[in-house]
Scaffold this motif. Structure first.
Motif, short mmCIF file in Angstrom:
data_model
loop_
_atom_site.label_atom_id
_atom_site.label_comp_id
_atom_site.label_asym_id
_atom_site.label_seq_id
_atom_site.Cartn_x
_atom_site.Cartn_y
_atom_site.Cartn_z
N ARG A 178 -5.52 2.55 -7.68
CA ARG A 178 -5.62 3.61 -6.59
C ARG A 178 -7.05 3.64 -5.87
O ARG A 178 -7.87 3.44 -6.65
N LEU A 179 -6.94 3.69 -4.67
CA LEU A 179 -8.07 3.77 -3.78
C LEU A 179 -8.69 4.87 -3.91
O LEU A 179 -8.10 6.10 -3.13
N GLY A 180 -9.66 5.23 -4.69
CA GLY A 180 -10.27 6.60 -4.97
C GLY A 180 -9.38 7.46 -5.72
O GLY A 180 -8.27 6.97 -6.43
N LYS A 181 -9.78 8.61 -5.84
CA LYS A 181 -9.26 9.61 -6.78
C LYS A 181 -7.91 9.89 -6.31
O LYS A 181 -6.94 10.04 -7.13
N ASN A 182 -7.60 10.18 -5.05
CA ASN A 182 -6.16 10.72 -4.52
C ASN A 182 -5.77 9.71 -3.42
O ASN A 182 -4.88 10.15 -2.65
N GLY A 183 -6.44 8.79 -3.49
CA GLY A 183 -5.91 7.52 -2.54
C GLY A 183 -4.63 6.88 -2.83
O GLY A 183 -4.20 7.10 -3.89
N PRO A 184 -4.17 5.99 -1.87
CA PRO A 184 -2.89 5.55 -2.22
C PRO A 184 -2.90 4.63 -3.29
O PRO A 184 -4.02 3.56 -3.49
N LEU A 185 -1.81 4.22 -3.88
CA LEU A 185 -1.59 3.20 -4.82
C LEU A 185 -1.43 1.74 -4.11
O LEU A 185 -1.07 1.70 -2.99
N MET A 186 -2.26 0.78 -4.66
CA MET A 186 -2.20 -0.45 -3.86
C MET A 186 -1.88 -1.67 -5.00
O MET A 186 -2.21 -1.56 -6.11
N HIS A 196 2.46 3.81 -13.14
CA HIS A 196 1.09 3.64 -12.96
C HIS A 196 -0.03 4.75 -13.94
O HIS A 196 -0.89 4.34 -14.69
N ARG A 197 0.79 6.02 -14.15
CA ARG A 197 -0.03 7.00 -14.76
C ARG A 197 -0.18 6.46 -16.21
O ARG A 197 -1.05 6.74 -16.99
N GLN A 198 0.94 6.07 -16.66
CA GLN A 198 1.19 5.39 -18.01
C GLN A 198 0.37 4.29 -18.35
O GLN A 198 0.01 3.85 -19.64
N GLY A 199 -0.05 3.57 -17.39
CA GLY A 199 -1.00 2.30 -17.48
C GLY A 199 -0.27 1.01 -17.76
O GLY A 199 -0.62 -0.17 -18.00
N PHE A 200 1.10 1.19 -17.18
CA PHE A 200 2.09 0.11 -17.05
C PHE A 200 2.05 -1.05 -16.10
O PHE A 200 2.21 -2.28 -15.85
N LEU A 201 1.77 -0.19 -14.76
CA LEU A 201 2.02 -0.89 -13.64
C LEU A 201 0.89 -1.68 -12.98
O LEU A 201 -0.33 -1.00 -13.19
N PRO A 202 0.66 -2.90 -12.81
CA PRO A 202 -0.39 -3.37 -12.23
C PRO A 202 -0.89 -3.26 -11.00
O PRO A 202 -0.63 -3.86 -10.07
N ALA A 203 -1.35 -1.89 -10.47
CA ALA A 203 -1.76 -1.52 -9.55
C ALA A 203 -3.03 -0.61 -9.52
O ALA A 203 -3.41 -0.12 -10.73
N VAL A 263 1.02 -1.15 -0.19
CA VAL A 263 -0.02 -0.03 -0.03
C VAL A 263 1.05 1.15 -0.03
O VAL A 263 1.81 1.47 0.72
N GLY A 264 0.72 2.14 -1.05
CA GLY A 264 1.44 3.18 -1.30
C GLY A 264 2.41 3.07 -2.04
O GLY A 264 3.06 2.06 -2.47
N ALA A 265 2.90 4.34 -2.86
CA ALA A 265 3.84 3.99 -3.90
C ALA A 265 5.15 3.85 -3.24
O ALA A 265 5.91 3.06 -4.06
N ALA A 266 5.36 4.36 -1.91
CA ALA A 266 6.78 3.99 -1.30
C ALA A 266 7.07 2.36 -1.15
O ALA A 266 7.91 2.01 -1.48
N ALA A 267 5.85 1.87 -0.63
CA ALA A 267 6.09 0.52 -0.36
C ALA A 267 6.24 -0.40 -1.86
O ALA A 267 7.09 -1.15 -1.71
N ILE A 268 5.62 -0.05 -2.91
CA ILE A 268 5.61 -0.66 -4.16
C ILE A 268 7.11 -0.47 -4.58
O ILE A 268 7.79 -1.42 -5.26
N ALA A 269 7.50 0.72 -4.61
CA ALA A 269 8.81 1.08 -5.13
C ALA A 269 9.93 0.41 -4.47
O ALA A 269 10.80 -0.05 -5.03
N ALA A 270 9.58 0.20 -3.11
CA ALA A 270 10.62 -0.63 -2.23
C ALA A 270 10.73 -2.04 -2.83
O ALA A 270 11.83 -2.80 -3.03
N PHE A 271 9.55 -2.66 -2.93
CA PHE A 271 9.54 -3.86 -3.73
C PHE A 271 10.07 -4.15 -4.82
O PHE A 271 10.64 -5.02 -5.17
N LEU A 272 9.94 -3.09 -5.64
CA LEU A 272 10.47 -3.25 -7.14
C LEU A 272 12.01 -2.56 -7.35
O LEU A 272 12.53 -2.86 -8.47
N GLY A 273 12.26 -2.02 -6.38
CA GLY A 273 13.68 -1.50 -6.44
C GLY A 273 13.81 -0.25 -7.25
O GLY A 273 14.82 0.08 -7.73
N ARG A 274 12.57 0.55 -6.99
CA ARG A 274 12.46 1.91 -7.95
C ARG A 274 12.22 2.98 -6.95
O ARG A 274 11.90 2.96 -5.87
#
Length: 73
Positions: free
Chosen positions: A42-50, A33-40, A13-24
Motif C-alpha cells: 500500500r502506498l502510504g497509510k490510505n493509498g492504493p494497493l499496488m 492483503h489485510r490478512q497478510g496473504f497477498l503480495p501487494a 494499481v488499486g484493489a480493482a485492478a488487482i482483483a480483475a487480474f486475479l478474478g476476485r
C-alpha cells in the motif's frame, strides 16, 4: 531498450485492478492483503494497493505447488 526503465514498476494499481487480474472481488483482495496473504503493498497509510503481475503469477504458482505436493503423480 523500451520499457526497461519501468521493468520493476507496479503494473497493477488499486484493489480493482488487482482483483480483475486475479478474478476476485476488490473486497476479497483488500481482505487478503489485510490478512497478510497477498503480495501487494500500500502506498502510504490510505493509498492504493499496488502489485506486480509477475509477482502475483509467481505467488499463484507457489500456491499450486503447495496444493499438489500431497497428491500422487
Amino acid at each position: 531498450m523500451p520499457g526497461a526503465r519501468n521493468a520493476g514498476a507496479f503494473d497493477l494499481v488499486g484493489a480493482a485492478a488487482i482483483a480483475a487480474f486475479l478474478g476476485r472481488s476488490a473486497w476479497k483482495v483488500r481482505d487478503l492483503h489485510r490478512q497478510g496473504f497477498l503480495p501487494a503493498v500500500r502506498l502510504g497509510k490510505n493509498g492504493p494497493l499496488m502489485a506486480r503481475s509477475s509477482t502475483l503469477l509467481r505467488w499463484i504458482e507457489e500456491d499450486e505447488k503447495k496444493a499438489s505436493a500431497g497428491t500422487a503423480p
